[in-house]
Write an enzyme that holds these catalytic residues in place. Structure first.
Site, PDB file in Angstrom:
ATOM      1  N   GLU A  57       0.829  -1.207   0.000  1.00  0.00           N
ATOM      2  CA  GLU A  57       0.000   0.000   0.000  1.00  0.00           C
ATOM      3  C   GLU A  57       0.864   1.258   0.000  1.00  0.00           C
ATOM      4  O   GLU A  57       0.572   2.218  -0.724  1.00  0.00           O
ATOM      5  CB  GLU A  57      -0.938   0.013   1.213  1.00  0.00           C
ATOM      6  CG  GLU A  57      -1.959  -1.100   1.208  1.00  0.00           C
ATOM      7  CD  GLU A  57      -1.486  -2.379   1.883  1.00  0.00           C
ATOM      8  OE1 GLU A  57      -2.341  -3.225   2.163  1.00  0.00           O
ATOM      9  OE2 GLU A  57      -0.264  -2.547   2.123  1.00  0.00           O
ATOM     10  N   CYS A  85      -2.096  -3.110   7.215  1.00  0.00           N
ATOM     11  CA  CYS A  85      -1.525  -3.165   8.552  1.00  0.00           C
ATOM     12  C   CYS A  85      -1.629  -1.775   9.200  1.00  0.00           C
ATOM     13  O   CYS A  85      -2.000  -0.804   8.541  1.00  0.00           O
ATOM     14  CB  CYS A  85      -0.065  -3.620   8.471  1.00  0.00           C
ATOM     15  SG  CYS A  85       1.065  -2.332   7.877  1.00  0.00           S
ATOM     16  N   CYS A  88       0.323   0.937   7.218  1.00  0.00           N
ATOM     17  CA  CYS A  88      -0.338   1.276   5.953  1.00  0.00           C
ATOM     18  C   CYS A  88      -1.635   2.028   6.204  1.00  0.00           C
ATOM     19  O   CYS A  88      -1.984   2.938   5.451  1.00  0.00           O
ATOM     20  CB  CYS A  88      -0.583   0.020   5.133  1.00  0.00           C
ATOM     21  SG  CYS A  88       0.955  -0.737   4.555  1.00  0.00           S
TER      22      CYS A  88
END
Length: 158
Positions: A57, A85, A88
């Site tokens: 990302e 996560c 990100c």
């Protein structure tokens, strides 16, 4: 989800599959779309670029921002092979896309060895209680940075 959005999510998943087969990094892929066109692509390159922030990302956001000549992704959508996560997630909020679509969940990722639950737990802790201590140090000059920023008349707000 529309057929075209499903197609973009499929493309993000294929990027992840190709990344695994090529050995470039972890099993993650992401694309950024604006007005129906892919403006950024990214795969996880943590191990090959020796950069712990080189998640799919983040790499897709960097690519899209470069291609759009902008530091924000207004009107864009991010399609990711997996639920982002915590890092990100933060990058996504800073980039300000309109929407994020993801396929696999953080539970799926954890089962594959990519468990971020400890980061979510660490965020909730006081700095000194974290596994890596975060120590606040008062410094007389620290506030000067924000004062300078506040006085700057030609700054780009974000």
């Amino acid at each position: 989800m529309t057929d075209i959005q499903y197609k973009f999510l499929t493309e993000a998943i294929q990027l992840a599959i190709d990344n695994v087969k090529l050995g470039n990094g972890g099993p993650f892929g992401a694309i950024v779309v604006k007005d129906g066109l892919v403006v950024g692509r990214g795969v996880n390159t943590v191990t090959t670029s020796f950069d712990p922030t080189a998640h799919a990302e983040v790499n897709a956001i960097r690519d899209a921002c470069k291609n759009l000549n902008n530091f924000q992704l207004d009107g864009c959508e991010i399609f990711s092979s997996c639920e982002p996560c915590p890092m990100c997630l933060g990058a996504i909020y800073w980039a300000r896309p309109a929407k994020v679509y993801f396929a696999s969940t953080k539970v799926d990722a954890a089962k594959a060895g990519f468990d971020d639950s400890f980061i979510y737990e660490e965020i909730e802790k006081d700095g000194m209680q974290r596994s890596i201590p975060f120590i606040s140090v008062k410094h007389d000059d620290a506030i000067k940075v924000f004062e300078e920023w506040g006085m700057k008349t030609d700054k780009t707000e974000y």
